[in-house]
Scaffold this motif. Structure first.
Motif, mmCIF file in Angstrom:
data_model
loop_
_atom_site.group_PDB
_atom_site.id
_atom_site.type_symbol
_atom_site.label_atom_id
_atom_site.label_comp_id
_atom_site.label_asym_id
_atom_site.label_seq_id
_atom_site.Cartn_x
_atom_site.Cartn_y
_atom_site.Cartn_z
ATOM 1 N N MET A 1 0.845 -1.189 0.000
ATOM 2 C CA MET A 1 0.000 0.000 0.000
ATOM 3 C C MET A 1 0.880 1.238 0.000
ATOM 4 N N ALA A 2 0.652 2.162 -0.987
ATOM 5 C CA ALA A 2 1.505 3.337 -1.130
ATOM 6 C C ALA A 2 0.841 4.601 -0.607
ATOM 7 N N LEU A 3 -0.010 4.450 0.397
ATOM 8 C CA LEU A 3 -0.628 5.612 1.030
ATOM 9 C C LEU A 3 0.148 5.980 2.284
ATOM 10 N N THR A 4 0.248 7.270 2.534
ATOM 11 C CA THR A 4 0.913 7.744 3.750
ATOM 12 C C THR A 4 -0.041 8.644 4.512
ATOM 13 N N LYS A 5 -0.214 8.359 5.796
ATOM 14 C CA LYS A 5 -1.127 9.150 6.626
ATOM 15 C C LYS A 5 -0.382 10.344 7.204
ATOM 16 N N TYR A 6 -1.029 11.513 7.105
ATOM 17 C CA TYR A 6 -0.460 12.738 7.663
ATOM 18 C C TYR A 6 -1.518 13.465 8.491
ATOM 19 N N CYS A 7 -1.076 14.166 9.516
ATOM 20 C CA CYS A 7 -1.898 15.212 10.117
ATOM 21 C C CYS A 7 -1.720 16.455 9.249
ATOM 22 N N LEU A 8 -2.789 17.199 9.082
ATOM 23 C CA LEU A 8 -2.677 18.392 8.250
ATOM 24 C C LEU A 8 -1.656 19.377 8.817
ATOM 25 N N GLY A 9 -1.494 19.366 10.121
ATOM 26 C CA GLY A 9 -0.508 20.249 10.741
ATOM 27 C C GLY A 9 0.915 19.936 10.317
ATOM 28 N N ASP A 10 1.157 18.689 9.874
ATOM 29 C CA ASP A 10 2.485 18.334 9.371
ATOM 30 C C ASP A 10 2.740 18.905 7.985
ATOM 31 N N LEU A 11 1.654 19.184 7.263
ATOM 32 C CA LEU A 11 1.772 19.617 5.876
ATOM 33 C C LEU A 11 1.657 21.132 5.697
ATOM 34 N N LEU A 12 0.963 21.789 6.640
ATOM 35 C CA LEU A 12 0.552 23.171 6.426
ATOM 36 C C LEU A 12 1.212 24.139 7.397
ATOM 37 N N GLU A 13 1.228 25.413 7.005
ATOM 38 C CA GLU A 13 1.694 26.485 7.885
ATOM 39 C C GLU A 13 0.848 27.730 7.650
ATOM 40 N N LEU A 14 0.680 28.511 8.712
ATOM 41 C CA LEU A 14 -0.071 29.754 8.613
ATOM 42 C C LEU A 14 0.678 30.770 7.751
ATOM 43 N N THR A 15 -0.054 31.620 7.069
ATOM 44 C CA THR A 15 0.550 32.778 6.410
ATOM 45 C C THR A 15 -0.046 34.012 7.060
ATOM 46 N N THR A 16 0.791 34.910 7.486
ATOM 47 C CA THR A 16 0.328 36.085 8.234
ATOM 48 C C THR A 16 0.750 37.394 7.575
ATOM 49 N N GLU A 17 1.125 37.325 6.299
ATOM 50 C CA GLU A 17 1.528 38.545 5.605
ATOM 51 C C GLU A 17 0.333 39.483 5.470
ATOM 52 N N THR A 18 0.509 40.733 5.857
ATOM 53 C CA THR A 18 -0.552 41.722 5.752
ATOM 54 C C THR A 18 -0.217 42.771 4.700
ATOM 55 N N ASN A 19 -1.199 43.552 4.375
ATOM 56 C CA ASN A 19 -1.062 44.609 3.377
ATOM 57 C C ASN A 19 -0.515 45.887 4.028
ATOM 58 N N ALA A 20 0.539 45.712 4.817
ATOM 59 C CA ALA A 20 1.065 46.802 5.647
ATOM 60 C C ALA A 20 1.500 48.002 4.820
ATOM 61 N N ASN A 21 2.006 47.777 3.615
ATOM 62 C CA ASN A 21 2.481 48.881 2.777
ATOM 63 C C ASN A 21 1.411 49.372 1.805
ATOM 64 N N ASN A 22 0.177 48.848 1.995
ATOM 65 C CA ASN A 22 -0.940 49.234 1.120
ATOM 66 C C ASN A 22 -0.597 49.046 -0.358
ATOM 67 N N GLU A 23 0.074 47.925 -0.620
ATOM 68 C CA GLU A 23 0.404 47.592 -2.008
ATOM 69 C C GLU A 23 -0.851 47.234 -2.796
ATOM 70 N N TYR A 24 -1.844 46.673 -2.098
ATOM 71 C CA TYR A 24 -3.091 46.261 -2.730
ATOM 72 C C TYR A 24 -4.218 47.193 -2.295
ATOM 73 N N GLY A 25 -5.207 47.363 -3.187
ATOM 74 C CA GLY A 25 -6.301 48.278 -2.905
ATOM 75 C C GLY A 25 -7.648 47.597 -2.818
ATOM 76 N N ALA A 26 -8.717 48.405 -2.830
ATOM 77 C CA ALA A 26 -10.073 47.897 -2.655
ATOM 78 C C ALA A 26 -10.459 46.894 -3.745
ATOM 79 N N ARG A 27 -9.922 47.085 -4.962
ATOM 80 C CA ARG A 27 -10.263 46.164 -6.049
ATOM 81 C C ARG A 27 -9.665 44.781 -5.855
#
Length: 376
Positions: A1-27
């Motif tokens: 069997m070639a399946l591997t069990k993972y917890c999602l926490g092993d695969l994923l990480e939070l991204t916390t980048e914000t629009n601090a420099n207002n590079e992006y707008g309302a659109r």
């Protein structure tokens, strides 16, 4: 069997980048739906501080921790552009070290299933508002087949998605053609008040139609199966909507500046709430399919909202509807334009079915990938 069990926490990480420099707008602000789609935000963010909004890059995910009944608001950025999402949502991505274990598109299949919604809601907690936390997401498990198997099923999904989006682009071209006809008429044909060609109907359910024929009226200008709890409700006072009749809700104050309206384009007779206004047209002068071209435009919503009146509740009554002015050309011209609009609506319905079929494909693809992985 070639399946591997993972917890999602092993695969994923939070991204916390914000629009601090207002590079992006309302659109660039987006929202997400419980059908797992990214959509332009419905909120008015013109005066909102966007510096704290989260930046979601291509290949990243976002979800709303507040549950909505039995579904989670969720989205995946499958575009080539970054966008903004409100800071009260949670954004994440696959860890750099785990990208040789799972494809982001394949992982989206996993999230885009009713089974995942059920488990996520089961893991949610709270009293007045239930919350599905980042920690709860990380505790969830999944079985992953090899990357080559994942890619095979991602390719199947992407080919179907490409076909659907190509169809959708053709759909918009048809809508532009229809709009061009209308604009040309507005410039060259004098307008007339439509009231002379409308007939209001107050017929009630004297033919004993059942709850199966009750319809709601949407702000998207569609007649839809009712979402109301009809258990024990008497239908005697409900209004009858014959084929080719139009119905709308006069109250405009609580519907996001839009009129709830629908057209019965079937051969069946339906029922709508007694608060609705129902009318037909004088078919020898004004066909309802042509009239609906104007009633479905955003210009009509703005007009109706501006001309609504009242204190606690503003209404756009039948007399106000009769004052609406549109160009009324020869019936043959109306039919020609209406035929384009009918074709557009037909193709629009087909497109929605295609999108639903693609969504329904996700659990099948996951099941197929897992079963193939088990055989390796």
């Amino acid at each position: 069997m070639a399946l591997t069990k993972y917890c999602l926490g092993d695969l994923l990480e939070l991204t916390t980048e914000t629009n601090a420099n207002n590079e992006y707008g309302a659109r660039d602000v987006r929202g997400m739906t419980i059908t797992k789609e990214i959509i332009p935000t419905k909120a008015d963010v013109s005066n909102t501080d966007l510096s704290k909004f989260l930046v979601v890059h291509p290949g990243e995910f976002v979800f709303n921790p507040r549950t909505h009944g039995k579904k989670i608001g969720f989205g995946y950025n499958d575009t080539d552009s970054s966008f903004l999402i409100s800071w009260n949502n949670i954004a994440f991505r696959i860890k750099g070290t785990m990208r040789d274990k799972v494809l982001s598109e394949y992982l989206f299949f996993h999230f885009n299933r009713a089974e995942w919604d059920r488990e996520a809601c089961y893991r949610s907690w709270g009293s007045s508002t239930e919350v599905f936390t980042w920690e709860a997401l990380c505790e969830m498990e999944l079985d992953l087949p090899p990357l080559s198997v994942q890619q095979k099923y991602v390719d199947i999904y992407n080919s179907m998605l490409a076909n659907q989006r190509c169809y959708e682009r053709g759909l918009e071209d048809l809508k532009l053609t229809c709009d061009a006809y209308i604009e040309n008429l507005r410039r060259k044909t004098p307008t007339k008040k439509i009231g002379a060609y409308l007939t209001q109907s107050d017929r009630r359910n004297d033919i004993g139609l059942s709850v199966d024929f009750v319809r709601g009226l949407a702000t998207s200008k569609a007649m839809i199966p009712t979402k109301a709890d009809m258990d024990g409700v008497s239908l005697n006072n409900y209004k009858v909507v014959p084929p080719r009749y139009i119905a709308y809700v006069p109250d405009t104050s609580r519907r996001g500046d839009k009129v709830s309206l629908g057209f019965n384009d079937t051969d069946e007779t339906f029922l709508v709430s007694s608060i609705s206004t129902v009318f037909g047209t004088e078919l020898s002068v004004l066909i309802p399919e042509y009239l609906m071209l104007f009633l479905t435009r955003s210009e009509f919503d703005r007009y109706a909202r501006f001309n609504s009146w009242g204190s606690a509740r503003e209404t756009f009554n039948f007399e106000d509807m009769c004052d609406v002015e549109i160009p009324i050309p020869d019936i043959s011209v109306q039919k020609a334009i209406a035929d384009i609009f009918t074709a557009y609506n037909t193709r629009k319905l087909i497109n929605e079915r295609l999108k639903a079929q693609i969504k329904d494909l996700c659990p099948i693809l996951v099941k197929g990938a897992v079963e193939e992985g088990e055989k390796l």
